[in-house]
Enzyme design. Structure first.
Site, PDB file in Angstrom:
ATOM      1  CG  LEU A 176      -1.761  -1.223   1.250  1.00  0.00           C
ATOM      2  CD1 LEU A 176      -2.720  -1.281   2.500  1.00  0.00           C
ATOM      3  CD2 LEU A 176      -2.531  -1.774   0.384  1.00  0.00           C
TER       4      LEU A 176
ATOM      5  N   GLY B 254      -0.879   6.238  -0.506  1.00  0.00           N
ATOM      6  CA  GLY B 254      -1.479   7.743   0.434  1.00  0.00           C
ATOM      7  C   GLY B 254      -0.644   8.748   0.208  1.00  0.00           C
TER       8      GLY B 254
ATOM      9  NE  ARG C  61      -0.718  11.197   9.797  1.00  0.00           N
ATOM     10  CZ  ARG C  61      -1.006   9.228  10.240  1.00  0.00           C
ATOM     11  NH1 ARG C  61      -1.513   8.710  12.023  1.00  0.00           N
ATOM     12  NH2 ARG C  61      -1.128   8.858   9.691  1.00  0.00           N
TER      13      ARG C  61
ATOM     14  N   GLY D  62      -3.449   1.156  15.339  1.00  0.00           N
ATOM     15  CA  GLY D  62      -4.587   0.091  15.169  1.00  0.00           C
ATOM     16  C   GLY D  62      -4.495  -1.036  16.001  1.00  0.00           C
TER      17      GLY D  62
ATOM     18  CG  ASN E  64       1.969   7.157  10.655  1.00  0.00           C
ATOM     19  OD1 ASN E  64       1.906   7.169   9.235  1.00  0.00           O
ATOM     20  ND2 ASN E  64       1.168   6.790  11.397  1.00  0.00           N
TER      21      ASN E  64
ATOM     22  CE  LYS F  23      35.153  18.807 -13.552  1.00  0.00           C
ATOM     23  NZ  LYS F  23      35.222  20.152 -13.997  1.00  0.00           N
TER      24      LYS F  23
ATOM     25  CG  ASN G 138      55.779  17.213  -6.624  1.00  0.00           C
ATOM     26  OD1 ASN G 138      55.950  16.645  -6.011  1.00  0.00           O
ATOM     27  ND2 ASN G 138      56.307  18.717  -6.325  1.00  0.00           N
TER      28      ASN G 138
ATOM     29  CB  ALA H  68      58.015  29.007  -8.448  1.00  0.00           C
TER      30      ALA H  68
HETATM   31  C1  UD1 Z   1      -2.174   1.464   9.657  1.00  0.00           C
HETATM   32  C2  UD1 Z   1      -3.382   0.455   9.609  1.00  0.00           C
HETATM   33  C3  UD1 Z   1      -3.314   0.549  11.533  1.00  0.00           C
HETATM   34  C4  UD1 Z   1      -1.962  -0.129  12.038  1.00  0.00           C
HETATM   35  C5  UD1 Z   1      -1.217   1.199  11.160  1.00  0.00           C
HETATM   36  C6  UD1 Z   1       0.687   0.581  11.321  1.00  0.00           C
HETATM   37  C7  UD1 Z   1      -5.930   0.802   8.679  1.00  0.00           C
HETATM   38  C8  UD1 Z   1      -6.924   1.146   8.852  1.00  0.00           C
HETATM   39  N1  UD1 Z   1      -4.589   1.157  10.382  1.00  0.00           N
HETATM   40  O1  UD1 Z   1      -2.513   3.044  10.139  1.00  0.00           O
HETATM   41  O2  UD1 Z   1      -4.226  -0.465  11.887  1.00  0.00           O
HETATM   42  O3  UD1 Z   1      -1.450   0.338  13.447  1.00  0.00           O
HETATM   43  O4  UD1 Z   1      -1.246   1.020  10.148  1.00  0.00           O
HETATM   44  O5  UD1 Z   1       1.283   1.106  10.799  1.00  0.00           O
HETATM   45  O6  UD1 Z   1      -5.237   0.435   7.931  1.00  0.00           O
HETATM   46  N2  UD1 Z   1      -2.171   3.601   1.819  1.00  0.00           N
HETATM   47  C9  UD1 Z   1      -2.916   3.957   0.361  1.00  0.00           C
HETATM   48  N3  UD1 Z   1      -4.468   4.424   0.126  1.00  0.00           N
HETATM   49  C10 UD1 Z   1      -5.065   4.861   1.429  1.00  0.00           C
HETATM   50  C11 UD1 Z   1      -4.519   5.350   2.842  1.00  0.00           C
HETATM   51  C12 UD1 Z   1      -3.174   4.680   2.459  1.00  0.00           C
HETATM   52  O7  UD1 Z   1      -1.917   3.387   0.018  1.00  0.00           O
HETATM   53  O8  UD1 Z   1      -5.987   5.450   0.706  1.00  0.00           O
HETATM   54  C13 UD1 Z   1      -1.134   3.502   2.488  1.00  0.00           C
HETATM   55  C14 UD1 Z   1      -0.279   4.508   2.867  1.00  0.00           C
HETATM   56  O9  UD1 Z   1       0.511   4.891   1.815  1.00  0.00           O
HETATM   57  C15 UD1 Z   1       0.868   4.022   3.634  1.00  0.00           C
HETATM   58  C16 UD1 Z   1      -0.239   2.578   4.422  1.00  0.00           C
HETATM   59  O10 UD1 Z   1      -1.263   2.513   3.209  1.00  0.00           O
HETATM   60  O11 UD1 Z   1       1.693   3.306   2.821  1.00  0.00           O
HETATM   61  C17 UD1 Z   1      -0.841   2.798   5.925  1.00  0.00           C
HETATM   62  O12 UD1 Z   1      -1.633   4.025   5.623  1.00  0.00           O
HETATM   63  P1  UD1 Z   1      -1.652   5.175   7.467  1.00  0.00           P
HETATM   64  O13 UD1 Z   1      -2.218   6.397   6.603  1.00  0.00           O
HETATM   65  O14 UD1 Z   1      -0.061   5.649   7.646  1.00  0.00           O
HETATM   66  O15 UD1 Z   1      -2.535   4.125   7.873  1.00  0.00           O
HETATM   67  P2  UD1 Z   1      -2.236   4.383   9.662  1.00  0.00           P
HETATM   68  O16 UD1 Z   1      -2.940   5.492  10.167  1.00  0.00           O
HETATM   69  O17 UD1 Z   1      -1.062   3.953  10.066  1.00  0.00           O
HETATM   70 CA    CA Z   2       1.457   4.973   8.559  1.00  0.00          CA
END
Ligand code: UD1
Ligand code: CA
Length: 457
Positions: free
Chosen positions: A7, A10, A14, A140, A224, A347, A373, A419
């Site tokens: 994934l 995102g 933050r 979570g 994050n 360089k 030298n 020189a």
């Molecule tokens: C998520 C978990 C949480 C866990 C934590 C661990 C969920 C709802 N929560 O929270 O339980 O403890 O990871 O690190 O899954 N991403 C997408 N598409 C989106 C949203 C996010 O691809 O629409 C990707 C982000 O780029 C990231 C990953 O999913 O790589 C996690 O997303 P993030 O928003 O960081 O989740 P957390 O709030 O950390």
């Molecule tokens: Ca995360």
């Protein structure tokens, strides 16, 4: 059959960065590169990366990864929505789907292997990695019984005071039976604090759901914000230094030095305090580095010494001594036994064996034979305001202090430059070249003044 989905869609709000979060660098590799590397040894049949925020940029950064399929998630409506995007590309796929968060970069390959083994042995619909964290805030929470059966996951922001006391956290790493996950994915709802579709909600819909607690909570640290990025960097640096110490490298002050994933060291290297190795750098046996060096994308053969210097995109053959306060820039190649001293910049130049440039010089776009030298303050004037030109100096030549060699220019072998010379024309082998005003001495120039001094004294 095994498919892996990472994934990475995102925004990483933050981080407060123009760079997508998964492209943030960590010890010489991006977050997402690290995540992909952690599952490579499992040799999955399919490898899918879910992209969305700055998708093109993320795709471009990974264009050389073989077999990686990019799946677009637009808009980004949560981790559950991200995995819903796989319904089409994985239609008809049978087997396990390993889901990895793109922002959890410290996972060890062995941990993923045991997740997969545990999952296969238990026959669960989903097995997830969990960890007990000293500070579980933001993660979570996993609700499970003593036998490891998970009833559900509640996001930190959706927990009540009682639930927040649970320190068993969700790592964001899951092994699903794909067919069973696919059946429940369409039923996710956005009834939560963020109004998003949560992948974590699938866990309560799948039976049996199991968790595997990791021994080393560092492994599942999610990134994050910048503080967590720095904390992960510290963990990785510590891992890298321990690895190289075990391989025979001495650090006098390990905590003050940083390495890259792609740094390599030979045996009996001594690294003094405040040394930083970046990119694909390799350091040969018996080198002594530091204190105070930055070495990037460079190769040092055995027995090289470098003190308080910066080396980038350069190669240094055995027995060279560099610094203090030298700079080797891109395209510098030193043959064996060269000596580059204080305030010398080199360089895009090749120096033959045994050359010496000990003080206050600039050698740019130059080719030096062996045993040249380079006198203190020798400058190659390589730039005419429009183009760069080369300077060639034959073996065994000597340039006098403060000489300027205006390129393009070729000095043959065994040349001596007086020189203070400024040379604009080629010099044949064996010649003495002088390019300076003849010294003029006018005797008794200050005779009057001397007499006056005599009177005053
Ligand atoms: C998520 C978990 C949480 C866990 C934590 C661990 C969920 C709802 N929560 O929270 O339980 O403890 O990871 O690190 O899954 N991403 C997408 N598409 C989106 C949203 C996010 O691809 O629409 C990707 C982000 O780029 C990231 C990953 O999913 O790589 C996690 O997303 P993030 O928003 O960081 O989740 P957390 O709030 O950390
Ligand atoms: Ca995360």
């Amino acid at each position: 059959m095994l498919a892996v989905a990472v994934l990475a869609a995102g925004k990483g709000t933050r981080m407060k960065s123009a760079l997508p979060k998964v492209l943030q660098p960590l010890a010489g590799a991006t977050l997402v590169e690290r995540v992909l590397a952690s599952c490579r040894h499992l040799a999955p049949e399919r490898q899918l990366l879910i992209v969305g925020h700055q998708a093109e940029r993320v795709e471009r950064s990974l264009s050389s990864v073989p077999g990686l399929e990019f799946v677009l998630q637009q808009p980004q409506n949560g981790t559950g929505h991200a995995v819903q995007q796989l319904l089409k590309p994985l239609a008809g796929f049978e087997g396990e789907l390993l889901v990895l968060n793109g922002d959890v970069p410290l996972l060890r390959p062995e941990t993923l292997e045991s997740l997969l083994t545990t999952h296969r042995e238990s026959g669960a619909a989903v097995t997830l990695l969990s960890a007990r964290l000293a500070d579980p805030s933001g993660y979570g929470r996993v609700f499970a019984d003593a036998s490891g059966q998970v009833s559900g996951i509640v996001e930190h922001r959706d927990c009540d005071a009682q639930q927040l006391r649970n320190d068993l956290t969700n790592a964001g790493i899951y092994c699903f039976d794909w067919a069973r996950l696919a059946a429940v994915l369409p039923s996710l709802s956005s009834d939560n604090d963020q109004g998003e579709l949560y992948l974590t909600d699938t866990v309560a819909l799948l039976r049996p759901a199991m968790h595997l607690e990791v021994g080393d909570p560092d492994e599942v640290a999610g990134i994050n914000d910048r503080l967590q990025l720095a904390q992960c960097e510290a963990v990785l640096q510590d891992r890298l230094r321990r690895h190289w110490m075990a391989e025979g490298v001495s650090f006098t002050d390990p905590g003050s030095c940083t390495l890259s994933e792609h740094t390599r060291f030979g045996r009996d290297v001594l690294v003094e305090p405040q040394c930083h190795f970046r990119g694909a750098t390799s350091i040969g046996d018996g080198c002594r580095i530091g204190p105070g060096c930055l070495i990037e994308n460079s190769h040092l053969d055995d027995g090289v010494e470098v003190i308080h210097s910066v080396l980038r995109d350069s190669s240094v053959a055995t027995g060279c001594v560099i610094g203090p306060f030298a700079q080797l820039r891109a395209g510098t190649h030193l043959a064996a036994g060269c000596r580059i001293g204080n305030f010398v910049e080199v360089k895009n130049s090749r120096l033959g064996e045994g050359c010496k440039a000990n003080h206050l010089s600039y050698l740019g776009d130059a080719d030096l034979g062996a045993d040249v030298n380079v006198g203190a303050g020798t400058i190659t004037a390589n730039f005419d305001g429009v183009r760069k030109h080369r300077t060639v100096i034959g073996s065994n030549s000597k340039t006098g202090a403060n000489s300027v060699l205006v390129a393009p220019i070729t000095l043959g072998a065994g040349v001596t430059v007086g020189a203070g010379s400024t040379l604009t024309r080629n010099v044949p082998a064996g010649a003495l070249a002088l390019g300076r005003a003849r010294q003029l001495v006018k005797e008794n120039w200050n005779a009057g003044a001397q007499q006056q001094q005599g009177v005053a004294g």
